[in-house]
Design a protein around this motif. Structure first.
Motif, mmCIF file in Angstrom:
data_model
loop_
_atom_site.group_PDB
_atom_site.id
_atom_site.type_symbol
_atom_site.label_atom_id
_atom_site.label_comp_id
_atom_site.label_asym_id
_atom_site.label_seq_id
_atom_site.Cartn_x
_atom_site.Cartn_y
_atom_site.Cartn_z
ATOM 1 N N THR A 79 45.124 37.322 38.684
ATOM 2 C CA THR A 79 46.355 37.371 37.889
ATOM 3 C C THR A 79 46.982 36.001 37.703
ATOM 4 O O THR A 79 47.819 35.820 36.816
ATOM 5 C CB THR A 79 47.401 38.301 38.531
ATOM 6 O OG1 THR A 79 47.867 37.738 39.776
ATOM 7 C CG2 THR A 79 46.824 39.689 38.786
ATOM 8 N N LEU A 80 46.593 35.021 38.505
ATOM 9 C CA LEU A 80 47.200 33.693 38.452
ATOM 10 C C LEU A 80 46.383 32.709 37.628
ATOM 11 O O LEU A 80 46.719 31.527 37.584
ATOM 12 C CB LEU A 80 47.374 33.144 39.878
ATOM 13 C CG LEU A 80 48.277 33.970 40.795
ATOM 14 C CD1 LEU A 80 48.264 33.404 42.200
ATOM 15 C CD2 LEU A 80 49.696 34.029 40.242
ATOM 16 N N ARG A 81 45.331 33.195 36.968
ATOM 17 C CA ARG A 81 44.492 32.304 36.178
ATOM 18 C C ARG A 81 44.863 32.392 34.699
ATOM 19 O O ARG A 81 45.239 33.454 34.199
ATOM 20 C CB ARG A 81 43.011 32.666 36.358
ATOM 21 C CG ARG A 81 42.511 32.460 37.784
ATOM 22 C CD ARG A 81 42.697 31.022 38.249
ATOM 23 N NE ARG A 81 42.101 30.750 39.538
ATOM 24 C CZ ARG A 81 42.734 30.852 40.700
ATOM 25 N NH1 ARG A 81 43.982 31.239 40.734
ATOM 26 N NH2 ARG A 81 42.108 30.551 41.823
ATOM 27 N N GLY A 82 44.737 31.251 34.014
ATOM 28 C CA GLY A 82 45.110 31.188 32.607
ATOM 29 C C GLY A 82 44.308 32.132 31.743
ATOM 30 O O GLY A 82 44.807 32.663 30.752
ATOM 31 N N GLY A 83 43.050 32.344 32.066
ATOM 32 C CA GLY A 83 42.202 33.222 31.273
ATOM 33 C C GLY A 83 42.185 34.650 31.771
ATOM 34 O O GLY A 83 41.194 35.361 31.590
ATOM 35 N N PHE A 84 43.269 35.075 32.391
ATOM 36 C CA PHE A 84 43.331 36.417 32.973
ATOM 37 C C PHE A 84 43.004 37.491 31.951
ATOM 38 O O PHE A 84 43.525 37.511 30.842
ATOM 39 C CB PHE A 84 44.730 36.668 33.544
ATOM 40 C CG PHE A 84 44.966 38.094 33.964
ATOM 41 C CD1 PHE A 84 44.308 38.618 35.055
ATOM 42 C CD2 PHE A 84 45.858 38.903 33.262
ATOM 43 C CE1 PHE A 84 44.524 39.943 35.451
ATOM 44 C CE2 PHE A 84 46.083 40.220 33.650
ATOM 45 C CZ PHE A 84 45.415 40.736 34.744
ATOM 46 N N ASP A 85 42.104 38.393 32.356
ATOM 47 C CA ASP A 85 41.719 39.521 31.517
ATOM 48 C C ASP A 85 41.488 40.719 32.439
ATOM 49 O O ASP A 85 40.499 40.762 33.167
ATOM 50 C CB ASP A 85 40.439 39.192 30.748
ATOM 51 C CG ASP A 85 40.005 40.324 29.828
ATOM 52 O OD1 ASP A 85 40.537 41.438 29.945
ATOM 53 O OD2 ASP A 85 39.117 40.086 28.990
ATOM 54 N N PRO A 86 42.411 41.684 32.441
ATOM 55 C CA PRO A 86 42.256 42.808 33.368
ATOM 56 C C PRO A 86 40.972 43.598 33.138
ATOM 57 O O PRO A 86 40.411 44.153 34.087
ATOM 58 C CB PRO A 86 43.502 43.668 33.095
ATOM 59 C CG PRO A 86 43.987 43.251 31.743
ATOM 60 C CD PRO A 86 43.620 41.809 31.611
ATOM 61 N N LYS A 87 40.491 43.646 31.883
ATOM 62 C CA LYS A 87 39.235 44.356 31.624
ATOM 63 C C LYS A 87 38.065 43.663 32.320
ATOM 64 O O LYS A 87 37.174 44.321 32.857
ATOM 65 C CB LYS A 87 38.982 44.445 30.120
ATOM 66 C CG LYS A 87 39.967 45.346 29.382
ATOM 67 C CD LYS A 87 39.623 45.438 27.914
ATOM 68 C CE LYS A 87 40.601 46.354 27.178
ATOM 69 N NZ LYS A 87 40.295 46.443 25.725
ATOM 70 N N ARG A 88 38.090 42.321 32.322
ATOM 71 C CA ARG A 88 37.027 41.589 32.996
ATOM 72 C C ARG A 88 37.106 41.809 34.506
ATOM 73 O O ARG A 88 36.079 41.974 35.177
ATOM 74 C CB ARG A 88 37.128 40.100 32.658
ATOM 75 C CG ARG A 88 35.972 39.272 33.203
ATOM 76 C CD ARG A 88 35.874 37.914 32.530
ATOM 77 N NE ARG A 88 37.104 37.145 32.679
ATOM 78 C CZ ARG A 88 37.848 36.709 31.666
ATOM 79 N NH1 ARG A 88 37.520 36.996 30.409
ATOM 80 N NH2 ARG A 88 38.939 35.999 31.877
ATOM 81 N N THR A 89 38.332 41.800 35.042
ATOM 82 C CA THR A 89 38.507 42.077 36.469
ATOM 83 C C THR A 89 38.010 43.473 36.802
ATOM 84 O O THR A 89 37.295 43.681 37.791
ATOM 85 C CB THR A 89 39.988 41.947 36.863
ATOM 86 O OG1 THR A 89 40.426 40.604 36.625
ATOM 87 C CG2 THR A 89 40.198 42.278 38.341
ATOM 88 N N GLY A 90 38.375 44.452 35.970
ATOM 89 C CA GLY A 90 37.943 45.822 36.208
ATOM 90 C C GLY A 90 36.440 45.991 36.121
ATOM 91 O O GLY A 90 35.846 46.735 36.910
ATOM 92 N N ALA A 91 35.818 45.286 35.175
ATOM 93 C CA ALA A 91 34.363 45.385 35.026
ATOM 94 C C ALA A 91 33.653 44.839 36.256
ATOM 95 O O ALA A 91 32.658 45.417 36.726
ATOM 96 C CB ALA A 91 33.918 44.638 33.777
ATOM 97 N N ALA A 92 34.153 43.718 36.786
ATOM 98 C CA ALA A 92 33.560 43.151 38.005
ATOM 99 C C ALA A 92 33.735 44.113 39.175
ATOM 100 O O ALA A 92 32.792 44.363 39.941
ATOM 101 C CB ALA A 92 34.202 41.803 38.320
ATOM 102 N N MET A 93 34.946 44.679 39.306
ATOM 103 C CA MET A 93 35.194 45.636 40.380
ATOM 104 C C MET A 93 34.261 46.840 40.261
ATOM 105 O O MET A 93 33.724 47.325 41.266
ATOM 106 C CB MET A 93 36.648 46.096 40.335
ATOM 107 C CG MET A 93 37.655 45.095 40.873
ATOM 108 S SD MET A 93 37.539 44.902 42.681
ATOM 109 C CE MET A 93 38.015 46.535 43.219
ATOM 110 N N GLU A 94 34.070 47.323 39.037
ATOM 111 C CA GLU A 94 33.226 48.502 38.857
ATOM 112 C C GLU A 94 31.780 48.207 39.254
ATOM 113 O O GLU A 94 31.130 49.029 39.912
ATOM 114 C CB GLU A 94 33.295 48.993 37.418
ATOM 115 C CG GLU A 94 32.505 50.260 37.180
ATOM 116 C CD GLU A 94 33.056 51.104 36.060
ATOM 117 O OE1 GLU A 94 33.000 52.340 36.168
ATOM 118 O OE2 GLU A 94 33.551 50.520 35.067
#
Length: 251
Positions: A79-94
């Motif tokens: 969440t603290l990165r300039g290129g934050f993308d929750p979909k990308r975070t979610g895809a990695a988590m999945e």
């Protein structure tokens, strides 16, 4: 023997809960391990870990260990990165969760509390950070629902916001807070009929630091931490606040 592997960032490293022998951190994964049968713990978490790094570096090592239990707690640093993308975070988590579940592991995940509330930030700074944290929580909720993780909703747990459960930096749990997380996950494992032993003790084994000791930590060991936070966290929060203000002006 119960093979338990912890993946994630500083929360799982154990920052805020010093090891009893004075070397490094202990943390909730080690405390949770005490409530498992014949535990073998491998804590792969690293300070500042991003979800993509957890997938790229920690996941292969975790899979090689073939754990019966694996915890995956990350996303706050995203969440603290300039290129934050929750979909990308979610895809990695999945992908992380699916790989571990495919090996038969019980996977533990966490819905994170609002860090702005713990830090006591001004509304202009806390609002965009809270919105990003909610976005991460939403995608992790979806991953948990799809793949049957044991999901601790710390964001809705009143105890997660009690000041006595947080260390002096207000970014990491103290020993009591780490014990709280360990007990919540232990309860989820027990509810899922996973074989567990007695739950970790809720009470700290070491006295909480005095106010003088906390100030001493900030003046010595905490100095480096404050400097790091000043060069990455504060600018990141200011950038979020400015972006939020600009977006509001366009709407």
């Amino acid at each position: 023997m119960t093979m338990y592997v912890a993946l994630g960032d500083s929360i799982s490293v154990g920052m805020g809960d010093p090891a009893p022998d004075g070397t490094g951190w202990r943390g909730w994964p080690a405390l949770l391990a005490t409530g498992l049968h014949e535990p073998e713990l491998h804590n792969l978490a690293v300070l500042g870990g991003l979800s993509a790094e957890v997938e790229r570096v920690q996941l292969p090592a975790a899979l090689a260990l073939r754990p019966q239990v694996a915890s995956v707690v990350c996303g706050l640093n995203d969440t603290l990165r300039g290129g934050f993308d929750p979909k990308r975070t979610g895809a990695a988590m999945e992908r992380i969760v699916v790989a571990l579940r495919d090996q038969g592991a019980e996977v533990l995940t966490m819905r994170m509390p609002d860090p702005g509330a713990m830090l006591g930030l001004p509304r202009a700074l806390s609002r965009p950070l809270a919105r990003r944290m909610r976005a991460v929580n939403a995608v992790v909720d979806e991953v948990s629902a799809r793949h049957g993780t044991l999901h601790f909703d710390a964001a809705s747990d009143p105890a997660a916001y009690e000041r006595r459960n947080w260390s002096v930096d207000r970014m990491h749990p103290n020993e009591r807070g780490h014990r709280l997380i360990a007990r919540r996950f232990h309860a989820l494992l027990a509810q899922a009929d996973f074989p567990v032993g007695p739950a970790p003790d809720p009470e700290p084994t070491t006295p909480p630091p005095t106010r003088l000791a906390e100030l001493g930590w900030l003046a010595t060991k905490g100095t480096a931490w404050v400097l790091r936070r000043s060069t990455d966290l504060v600018p990141a929060l200011l950038a979020l606040a400015v972006r939020d203000w600009l977006t509001a002006g366009e709407s």
